[in-house]
Design a protein around this motif. Structure first.
Motif, PDB file in Angstrom:
ATOM      1  N   ILE A 187      -0.010   6.407  -6.044  1.00 47.98           N
ATOM      2  CA  ILE A 187      -0.563   7.722  -5.736  1.00 47.98           C
ATOM      3  C   ILE A 187      -1.885   7.565  -5.003  1.00 47.98           C
ATOM      4  O   ILE A 187      -2.589   6.578  -5.159  1.00 47.98           O
ATOM      5  CB  ILE A 187      -0.735   8.572  -7.013  1.00 47.98           C
ATOM      6  CG1 ILE A 187      -1.689   7.890  -8.000  1.00 47.98           C
ATOM      7  CG2 ILE A 187       0.612   8.848  -7.664  1.00 47.98           C
ATOM      8  CD1 ILE A 187      -2.030   8.747  -9.210  1.00 47.98           C
ATOM      9  N   SER A 188      -2.222   8.560  -4.225  1.00 46.37           N
ATOM     10  CA  SER A 188      -3.470   8.540  -3.453  1.00 46.37           C
ATOM     11  C   SER A 188      -4.648   8.822  -4.380  1.00 46.37           C
ATOM     12  O   SER A 188      -4.476   9.356  -5.480  1.00 46.37           O
ATOM     13  CB  SER A 188      -3.415   9.599  -2.355  1.00 46.37           C
ATOM     14  OG  SER A 188      -3.510  10.896  -2.937  1.00 46.37           O
ATOM     15  N   PRO A 189      -5.861   8.507  -3.935  1.00 49.10           N
ATOM     16  CA  PRO A 189      -7.036   8.866  -4.734  1.00 49.10           C
ATOM     17  C   PRO A 189      -7.103  10.364  -5.048  1.00 49.10           C
ATOM     18  O   PRO A 189      -7.449  10.751  -6.169  1.00 49.10           O
ATOM     19  CB  PRO A 189      -8.208   8.411  -3.864  1.00 49.10           C
ATOM     20  CG  PRO A 189      -7.644   7.252  -3.095  1.00 49.10           C
ATOM     21  CD  PRO A 189      -6.225   7.667  -2.783  1.00 49.10           C
ATOM     22  N   ASP A 190      -6.733  11.219  -4.092  1.00 52.77           N
ATOM     23  CA  ASP A 190      -6.754  12.669  -4.334  1.00 52.77           C
ATOM     24  C   ASP A 190      -5.757  13.058  -5.422  1.00 52.77           C
ATOM     25  O   ASP A 190      -6.055  13.887  -6.285  1.00 52.77           O
ATOM     26  CB  ASP A 190      -6.450  13.439  -3.048  1.00 52.77           C
ATOM     27  CG  ASP A 190      -7.576  13.350  -2.031  1.00 52.77           C
ATOM     28  OD1 ASP A 190      -8.722  13.054  -2.430  1.00 52.77           O
ATOM     29  OD2 ASP A 190      -7.305  13.581  -0.835  1.00 52.77           O
ATOM     30  N   GLU A 191      -4.559  12.454  -5.382  1.00 52.32           N
ATOM     31  CA  GLU A 191      -3.566  12.731  -6.423  1.00 52.32           C
ATOM     32  C   GLU A 191      -4.053  12.239  -7.785  1.00 52.32           C
ATOM     33  O   GLU A 191      -3.817  12.883  -8.806  1.00 52.32           O
ATOM     34  CB  GLU A 191      -2.236  12.057  -6.077  1.00 52.32           C
ATOM     35  CG  GLU A 191      -1.530  12.664  -4.864  1.00 52.32           C
ATOM     36  CD  GLU A 191      -0.366  11.809  -4.396  1.00 52.32           C
ATOM     37  OE1 GLU A 191       0.758  12.361  -4.319  1.00 52.32           O
ATOM     38  OE2 GLU A 191      -0.571  10.610  -4.113  1.00 52.32           O
ATOM     39  N   ALA A 247      -9.529   1.930  -1.801  1.00 51.19           N
ATOM     40  CA  ALA A 247      -9.160   3.273  -1.348  1.00 51.19           C
ATOM     41  C   ALA A 247     -10.014   4.341  -2.043  1.00 51.19           C
ATOM     42  O   ALA A 247     -10.399   5.334  -1.425  1.00 51.19           O
ATOM     43  CB  ALA A 247      -7.682   3.525  -1.619  1.00 51.19           C
ATOM     44  N   TRP A 248     -10.321   4.127  -3.319  1.00 49.01           N
ATOM     45  CA  TRP A 248     -11.148   5.077  -4.067  1.00 49.01           C
ATOM     46  C   TRP A 248     -12.524   5.206  -3.409  1.00 49.01           C
ATOM     47  O   TRP A 248     -13.028   6.311  -3.199  1.00 49.01           O
ATOM     48  CB  TRP A 248     -11.271   4.592  -5.514  1.00 49.01           C
ATOM     49  CG  TRP A 248     -11.983   5.517  -6.441  1.00 49.01           C
ATOM     50  CD1 TRP A 248     -13.317   5.498  -6.751  1.00 49.01           C
ATOM     51  CD2 TRP A 248     -11.416   6.595  -7.192  1.00 49.01           C
ATOM     52  NE1 TRP A 248     -13.609   6.482  -7.655  1.00 49.01           N
ATOM     53  CE2 TRP A 248     -12.469   7.183  -7.945  1.00 49.01           C
ATOM     54  CE3 TRP A 248     -10.130   7.114  -7.319  1.00 49.01           C
ATOM     55  CZ2 TRP A 248     -12.259   8.261  -8.802  1.00 49.01           C
ATOM     56  CZ3 TRP A 248      -9.921   8.195  -8.169  1.00 49.01           C
ATOM     57  CH2 TRP A 248     -10.975   8.755  -8.888  1.00 49.01           C
ATOM     58  N   ALA A 275       0.798  -1.214   0.000  1.00 51.53           N
ATOM     59  CA  ALA A 275       0.000   0.000   0.000  1.00 51.53           C
ATOM     60  C   ALA A 275       0.834   1.270   0.000  1.00 51.53           C
ATOM     61  O   ALA A 275       0.328   2.327  -0.281  1.00 51.53           O
ATOM     62  CB  ALA A 275      -0.935  -0.014   1.212  1.00 51.53           C
ATOM     63  N   ALA A 304     -12.453   6.949  -0.054  1.00 50.81           N
ATOM     64  CA  ALA A 304     -12.297   8.397  -0.186  1.00 50.81           C
ATOM     65  C   ALA A 304     -13.615   9.073  -0.589  1.00 50.81           C
ATOM     66  O   ALA A 304     -13.682  10.293  -0.687  1.00 50.81           O
ATOM     67  CB  ALA A 304     -11.206   8.709  -1.215  1.00 50.81           C
ATOM     68  N   LEU A 310      -2.840   3.404  -8.524  1.00 50.09           N
ATOM     69  CA  LEU A 310      -3.721   3.991  -7.517  1.00 50.09           C
ATOM     70  C   LEU A 310      -3.503   3.197  -6.238  1.00 50.09           C
ATOM     71  O   LEU A 310      -3.889   2.030  -6.138  1.00 50.09           O
ATOM     72  CB  LEU A 310      -5.191   3.922  -7.948  1.00 50.09           C
ATOM     73  CG  LEU A 310      -6.191   4.427  -6.907  1.00 50.09           C
ATOM     74  CD1 LEU A 310      -5.979   5.912  -6.616  1.00 50.09           C
ATOM     75  CD2 LEU A 310      -7.606   4.170  -7.371  1.00 50.09           C
ATOM     76  N   ARG A 311      -2.822   3.812  -5.286  1.00 49.50           N
ATOM     77  CA  ARG A 311      -2.489   3.152  -4.021  1.00 49.50           C
ATOM     78  C   ARG A 311      -3.767   2.723  -3.294  1.00 49.50           C
ATOM     79  O   ARG A 311      -4.664   3.513  -3.073  1.00 49.50           O
ATOM     80  CB  ARG A 311      -1.667   4.109  -3.145  1.00 49.50           C
ATOM     81  CG  ARG A 311      -1.210   3.508  -1.844  1.00 49.50           C
ATOM     82  CD  ARG A 311      -0.311   4.445  -1.051  1.00 49.50           C
ATOM     83  NE  ARG A 311      -0.914   5.746  -0.819  1.00 49.50           N
ATOM     84  CZ  ARG A 311      -0.367   6.901  -1.171  1.00 49.50           C
ATOM     85  NH1 ARG A 311       0.795   6.954  -1.791  1.00 49.50           N
ATOM     86  NH2 ARG A 311      -0.987   8.030  -0.907  1.00 49.50           N
ATOM     87  N   GLY A 312      -3.863   1.439  -3.006  1.00 48.08           N
ATOM     88  CA  GLY A 312      -5.038   0.919  -2.319  1.00 48.08           C
ATOM     89  C   GLY A 312      -6.167   0.522  -3.247  1.00 48.08           C
ATOM     90  O   GLY A 312      -7.181  -0.006  -2.804  1.00 48.08           O
TER      91      GLY A 312
END
Length: 143
Positions: free
Chosen positions: A38-42, A127-128, A34, A131, A121-123
């Protein structure tokens, strides 16, 4: 007995904790853990500002159950022969799967194919969803 060996014997709990911690970090790294990507926001920022393409490498049934709006369904097993990859290899590409593990393998494969900006997409979709980002269902992803 040398002082190093005596230290190890006297502090066996600390040594064991260090070994276990190292093994867990190695396992996470090898599994595409994990911490990568990149994070969902990124991802949203890349999609909005740089028109990043989103490639979902889940199996068709997983894709139909929920995916990033506008993503392309290209199962991991078909990625090498896929015809619907972005034409512009300089375009940012976000690779998604359920948790991020398959996407890590897919992003590495895409980078070998010349997509230098392929990112995971990390997670994954988990994760999406966490978020609170929009999810589309069905099989009508971009071709």
């Amino acid at each position: 007995m040398s002082s190093n060996v005596q230290f190890l014997i006297d502090n066996w709990v600390l040594v064991a904790a260090a070994v276990v911690s190292g093994a867990l970090l190695l396992r996470q790294s090898l599994a595409g853990g994990a911490g990568q990507g990149i994070s969902p926001d990124e991802a949203v920022r890349l999609m909005n500002r740089e028109k990043a393409a989103v490639i979902d490498v889940c199996e068709p049934a997983e894709f139909a159950a929920g995916h990033v709006i506008g993503s392309r369904s290209i199962p991991l097993a078909t990625l090498g022969s896929a015809q619907n990859l972005p034409a512009n290899k300089e375009q940012p590409v976000i690779v998604v799967c359920a948790s991020g593990i398959r996407a890590t393998r897919a992003a590495a494969q895409l980078r070998k194919q010349g997509y230098a900006q392929a990112q995971v997409l990390r997670g994954g979709m988990k994760a999406w969803r966490e978020a609170g980002l929009p999810v589309e269902t069905g099989t009508k992803g971009k071709a």
